[in-house]
Design an enzyme around this catalytic site. Structure first.
Site, PDB file in Angstrom:
ATOM      1  N   GLY A 172      15.976   9.239 -25.642  1.00  0.00           N
ATOM      2  CA  GLY A 172      17.258   9.637 -25.079  1.00  0.00           C
ATOM      3  C   GLY A 172      18.366   8.660 -25.436  1.00  0.00           C
ATOM      4  N   LEU A 191      13.890  12.123 -24.318  1.00  0.00           N
ATOM      5  CA  LEU A 191      13.180  11.421 -23.246  1.00  0.00           C
ATOM      6  C   LEU A 191      13.148   9.923 -23.501  1.00  0.00           C
ATOM      7  CD1 LEU A 191      11.373  14.250 -24.069  1.00  0.00           C
ATOM      8  CD2 LEU A 191      10.638  13.749 -21.744  1.00  0.00           C
ATOM      9  N   CYS A 192      13.380   9.168 -22.419  1.00  0.00           N
ATOM     10  CA  CYS A 192      13.243   7.720 -22.396  1.00  0.00           C
ATOM     11  C   CYS A 192      13.994   7.087 -23.572  1.00  0.00           C
ATOM     12  CB  CYS A 192      11.754   7.355 -22.363  1.00  0.00           C
ATOM     13  SG  CYS A 192      11.428   5.641 -21.893  1.00  0.00           S
ATOM     14  N   ALA A 193      13.325   6.260 -24.376  1.00  0.00           N
ATOM     15  CA  ALA A 193      14.022   5.603 -25.483  1.00  0.00           C
ATOM     16  C   ALA A 193      14.562   6.609 -26.485  1.00  0.00           C
ATOM     17  CB  ALA A 193      13.074   4.625 -26.181  1.00  0.00           C
ATOM     18  N   ALA A 241      15.578  13.303 -20.000  1.00  0.00           N
ATOM     19  CA  ALA A 241      14.585  13.085 -18.952  1.00  0.00           C
ATOM     20  C   ALA A 241      14.172  11.615 -18.967  1.00  0.00           C
ATOM     21  CB  ALA A 241      13.367  13.979 -19.172  1.00  0.00           C
TER      22      ALA A 241
END
Length: 582
Positions: free
Chosen positions: A322, A318-320, A346
């Site tokens: 990712g 997720l986010c960073a 995500a």
């Protein structure tokens, strides 16, 4: 239950990675004082910093005015509207959902009604000038940011005299609301950096009613703790799932209260679920960079493989987190390591050249100042990081609480997401600088834009299946930029769109209003995909779990305990790192 689907992407549908020659050009003149306005990581909001920010706002206003055609028309329109307001002939009304003017006095009292209409006419014209300007989109986003901060700050509802609801409350309580408001203000001045507190977190305890899904820490190093969750089903899939949260926040937004927990939901679907809990870095950890975090992720994967006996696994990042995970997957692909059977992302922005509010912060002056501060302090401190995001939505996240806490004398509400948000983390200086370079150079969109673990990052080398989720209302990682992952990664991709924002997307528990959209095989144009999308009732969590289940191997009896002989349970979840303050 939605059946799993497999997207089959054709070679023709995949866009080529952006070559360096096509990097987004940001050579428009940077406005140094305006940049200072934008970034709390560079300073504060008092004294000289406040002066610089006001100067910056003025510069941006001048720039917007110079680049706005037919400015005279906008000025004339405002003058005419104010004249209609003065004589009681204006039809200006608050936008739907604008709670600032909910008190009936705003419509019933002729003076207050004129004040409200005059303010709305003025702020609407400011916004119109920005929107009509022919500035480059990043400059327009900076002007929009400044205009939002300015117009929200001068709203009459932010003052006692201009807020009839606050006046009534003061009368009804004999001044008690104002005395409580003064205490709240002094408390925030001493303990919250002068910003109004957003949440009453006194009722939330990590490990009791937050991050409460049963499990144990089964691996720990200097950078992370790895939590394995206790199975809830008699049988589980043979391939485990590793959840990799962003380094910017603590992991437990994925494990909020029972019933609102993605990891709890994952476990309930028979998936052996692990999650990373990052350690909160201090100045002594300023050297931690992508390599540091990449090696830590690989160590966590090794521990999972030992514990479960499975050579392969599935990831959800997720986010960073990712961004880091995508770099690790590129490294694994280049050394021929196939341990990751499938990956999912995500709210992870892979392409930063998408017009969105976050692009306002992409200027050389601004990023250089942020780099200097990170290098000077060793870490980007949690308060700075949180404040800049807060000012991107000033009405909702600043002035709403200003009125509630100070003018109405109330406590802020108790809300699990805001309690988590207040439990902030630092970001190590080296990693911060690398993220800024990715942001500035859009470095994930072309081969070898950055190097991790000694290898150039090439997302096209990642050939495993991927599942990508974006949030339609996400102002931090716009869904079109998240969608680009389907074009940059090398394997089959499926995209899912949630109607929610940046945090609400991963926090999407089942409920009567929950829904999401699927679509055809992702092509180059995200809008074409959306136009062909299909709405589904329910949460994307179930759709994702179906997708993972189809790739997570056969069923086998659930393990009787957690960990293994080599990696015994060290302590109950949520572990120790989650309790370390920023």
């Amino acid at each position: 239950m939605t059946q799993p689907t497999t997207s089959k992407k054709t070679t023709a549908s995949r866009q080529k990675a952006t070559p360096k020659a096509d990097l987004p050009r940001t050579n428009e003149p940077d406005v140094s004082a305006a940049d200072v306005l934008m970034v709390d990581p560079v300073g504060g909001w008092t004294g000289a910093d406040l002066r610089d920010r006001l100067l910056g706002a003025g510069q941006l206003a001048v720039k917007a005015v110079r680049h706005t055609p037919r400015l005279v028309d906008a000025g004339s329109g405002l003058a005419a509207e104010l004249a209609r307001v003065a004589v009681g002939k204006s039809n200006v009304e608050p936008a739907r959902g604008d709670r600032r003017f909910a008190d009936p006095t705003w419509n019933g009292h002729p003076v207050y009604r004129r004040v409200m209409q005059g303010y709305l006419a003025f702020s609407g014209t400011v916004g119109e000038v920005v929107e009509r300007s022919d500035m480059q989109w990043r400059t327009r986003e900076r002007a929009r940011f400044a205009a939002g901060v300015f117009t929200s700050a001068v709203a009459p509802t932010n003052t006692l005299a201009g807020n009839p609801a606050a006046i009534k409350r003061a009368f009804e309580t004999g001044g008690g609301s104002l005395r409580r408001g003064a205490r709240n203000w002094l408390g925030d001045l001493r303990h919250n950096g002068g910003m109004p507190k957003q949440v009453d977190d006194s009722g939330f305890v990590v490990g009791e009613n937050l991050a409460a899904t049963p499990g144990a820490v089964v691996f720990r190093n200097d950078v992370l703790e790895l939590i394995q969750y206790s199975p809830k089903t008699a049988s589980v899939r043979s391939l485990p799932v590793l959840v990799i949260p962003p380094q910017i926040n603590k992991y437990y937004f994925l494990d909020l209260a029972p019933g609102r927990s993605l990891v709890e939901h994952s476990v309930s679907r028979g998936l052996t679920t692990f999650i990373i809990s990052w350690r909160n870095p201090t100045a002594a950890n300023s050297h931690w960079d992508m390599d540091t975090y990449g090696k830590a992720i690989l160590s966590a994967m090794d521990a999972m493989r030992d514990i479960t006996g499975s050579e392969e696994l599935v990831t959800l990042a997720l986010c960073a987190g990712g961004i880091t995970t995508a770099s690790v997957l590129s490294y694994l692909a280049q050394i021929g390591d196939n341990r990751v059977k499938a990956c999912s992302f995500a709210v992870t922005l892979m392409d930063w050249n998408i017009p969105a509010a976050i692009g306002a912060f992409n200027s050389s002056t601004l990023l250089a100042a942020a780099r200097r501060k990170g290098r000077r302090n060793g870490v980007l401190d949690a308060r700075s990081l949180g404040t800049v995001f807060t000012w991107m939505r000033p009405n909702d996240l600043v002035w709403n609480y200003w009125v509630n806490n100070y003018l109405m004398g109330e406590k802020p509400p108790a809300f699990d997401i805001l309690a988590w948000n207040a439990d902030a983390t630092n970001l190590p200086g080296a990693l911060h600088r690398q993220f800024l370079r990715i942001f500035r150079r859009n470095a994930l969109t072309y081969d070898d834009g950055m190097t991790v673990l000694g290898h150039g990052v090439r997302l096209g080398d990642v050939k495993c299946d991927s599942y990508v989720v974006g949030g339609y209302s996400d102002h931090l990682t716009p869904w079109q930029g998240c969608y680009r992952a389907t074009q940059l990664l090398g394997g089959h991709s499926e995209f899912v769109l949630s109607p929610t924002g940046h945090i609400q997307t991963p926090v999407s528990p089942p409920g009567p209003k929950a829904h999401y959209f699927t679509g055809p095989t992702p092509g180059a144009d995200p809008e074409e995909w959306r136009a062909a999308g299909t709405r589904h009732d329910g949460t994307w969590w179930d759709h994702w779990a179906d997708w993972v289940t189809a790739r997570a191997g056969d069923e086998r009896p659930a393990p009787a305990g957690l960990g293994s002989a080599s990696h015994p349970a060290l302590c109950p979840a949520p572990g120790t790192y989650v309790h370390e303050p920023a």
